[in-house]
Write an enzyme that holds these catalytic residues in place. Structure first.
Site, short mmCIF file in Angstrom:
data_model
loop_
_atom_site.label_atom_id
_atom_site.label_comp_id
_atom_site.label_asym_id
_atom_site.label_seq_id
_atom_site.Cartn_x
_atom_site.Cartn_y
_atom_site.Cartn_z
CG HIS A 158 8.13 -6.86 1.61
ND1 HIS A 158 8.55 -8.00 2.12
CD2 HIS A 158 7.26 -7.22 0.77
CE1 HIS A 158 7.86 -9.14 1.52
NE2 HIS A 158 6.97 -8.82 0.89
O1 LIG Z 1 1.26 -12.48 2.27
C1 LIG Z 1 2.56 -12.77 1.79
O2 LIG Z 1 3.17 -13.59 2.11
C2 LIG Z 1 2.89 -11.95 0.55
C3 LIG Z 1 2.87 -10.70 0.55
C4 LIG Z 1 3.53 -9.93 -0.63
O3 LIG Z 1 3.67 -10.76 -1.69
C5 LIG Z 1 3.57 -8.70 -0.72
C6 LIG Z 1 4.17 -8.28 -1.88
C7 LIG Z 1 3.96 -6.71 -2.08
C8 LIG Z 1 4.79 -6.31 -3.43
O4 LIG Z 1 5.99 -6.74 -3.83
C9 LIG Z 1 4.19 -5.19 -4.10
O5 LIG Z 1 4.89 -4.75 -5.03
O6 LIG Z 1 3.03 -4.76 -3.78
#
Ligand SMILES: O=C(O)/C=C/C(=O)/C=C/C=C(\O)C(=O)O
Length: 287
Positions: free
Chosen positions: A267
């Site tokens: 991710h």
């Molecule tokens: O729920 C969602 O669609 C989005 C999830 C996020 O934005 C997760 C991102 C996590 C990171 O980039 C981080 O650095 O924790």
């Protein structure tokens, strides 16, 4: 260009914004200078910040002559706390407009990671004339996955970490976050844990927000066709938070988009494949 190394401390800035009902102090990092500005928007994990998400991507853009701004979204890092009961994508978009207005920045290219991608799309929908190009990684919210049960295992682990911010839960989340877990050092875990625990108010507010409105990032798939800005969509084949087919939806919906998929990538494409990612972004912005 100055030879002074870019550090979080030397680039750290605060601004007070008033945008609609938002009256907040926002933290951002202001790196380099140039005629064109790239704004980077981080993801929604506990302890995330612009610097934590993009520290491998700033230097090459600054060296190429771009000004790079990293905005810490309301409710993260050194920005003010907030409980969000509506669309968090739109809240972040309004915060970005407030920041751009406050510092006199008319237009920017937007790089968004996960929630940052959702927020970049929300900004482009609300302020089309103020966006140059879009680079979206692991987010944008063209809709839910057709193949992977939602919420995904990664999103469930984020929720568990917000509710119980322990090192064990952090390691559980981060081990699903990236493809190659050997890249996760103790120093990285510790820095992330420190970021999280320094702002317990942010953690508690995220939980309250999700309880008040579980759909923090609404589906705007039906509106993607309004966006004319050229978009580079970048995804990890092995993304266990926001699955690859949601990236395909973005490319199908946006007027002018291309997609790059990294294998052996979770991710955090901008971190896991930083060198190639940086070259692709520079090429996309230049042509
Ligand atoms: O729920 C969602 O669609 C989005 C999830 C996020 O934005 C997760 C991102 C996590 C990171 O980039 C981080 O650095 O924790």
């Amino acid at each position: 260009m100055s030879n002074t190394p870019l550090t979080e401390a030397s680039t750290s800035r605060f601004v007070r914004i008033q945008e609609g009902d938002l009256d907040l102090q926002l933290h951002y990092n202001d790196c380099g200078s140039g005629d064109e500005t790239v704004v980077m928007l981080h993801g929604s994990g506990p302890g995330a910040s612009g610097w934590a998400n993009f520290n491998r991507n700033i230097e090459p853009l600054v060296a190429a002559g771009y000004r790079v701004l990293l905005m810490d979204c309301p409710g993260w890092s050194k920005s003010d706390p907030i409980v969000c009961t509506g669309s968090r994508s739109e809240l972040n978009a309004r915060a970005l407009k407030g920041l751009m207005d406050a510092i006199g920045l008319d237009k920017a290219h937007l790089v968004g990671n996960s929630m940052g991608g959702h927020s970049a799309v929300a900004f482009a929908l609300a302020n089309p004339a103020r966006v140059g190009k879009l680079i979206l990684m692991g987010g944008g919210t063209g809709g839910a996955s057709s193949f992977v049960p939602m919420p995904t295992e990664g999103i469930k682990l984020i929720g568990a970490l917000y509710r119980q911010p322990t090192i064990e839960n952090l390691k559980r989340m981060m081990s699903v976050f990236v493809y190659d877990t050997s890249s996760l050092t103790q120093a990285l875990f510790q820095a992330r844990l420190d970021n999280m625990l320094t702002r317990r108010d942010h953690l508690e507010n995220f939980v309250k927000s999700a309880e008040a409105n579980p759909k923090q990032f609404p589906d705007v798939g039906h509106r993607l066709g309004e966006i004319k800005a050229p978009a580079l969509v970048i995804w990890g084949r092995d993304d266990r938070f926001v699955p690859l087919d949601t990236g395909l939806r973005l490319v199908a919906g946006l007027q002018n988009a291309e997609l790059h998929v990294f294998s052996r990538c979770g991710h955090w494409a901008q971190w896991e494949h930083a060198d190639k990612f940086n070259r692709m972004v520079l090429d996309f912005l230049a042509h």
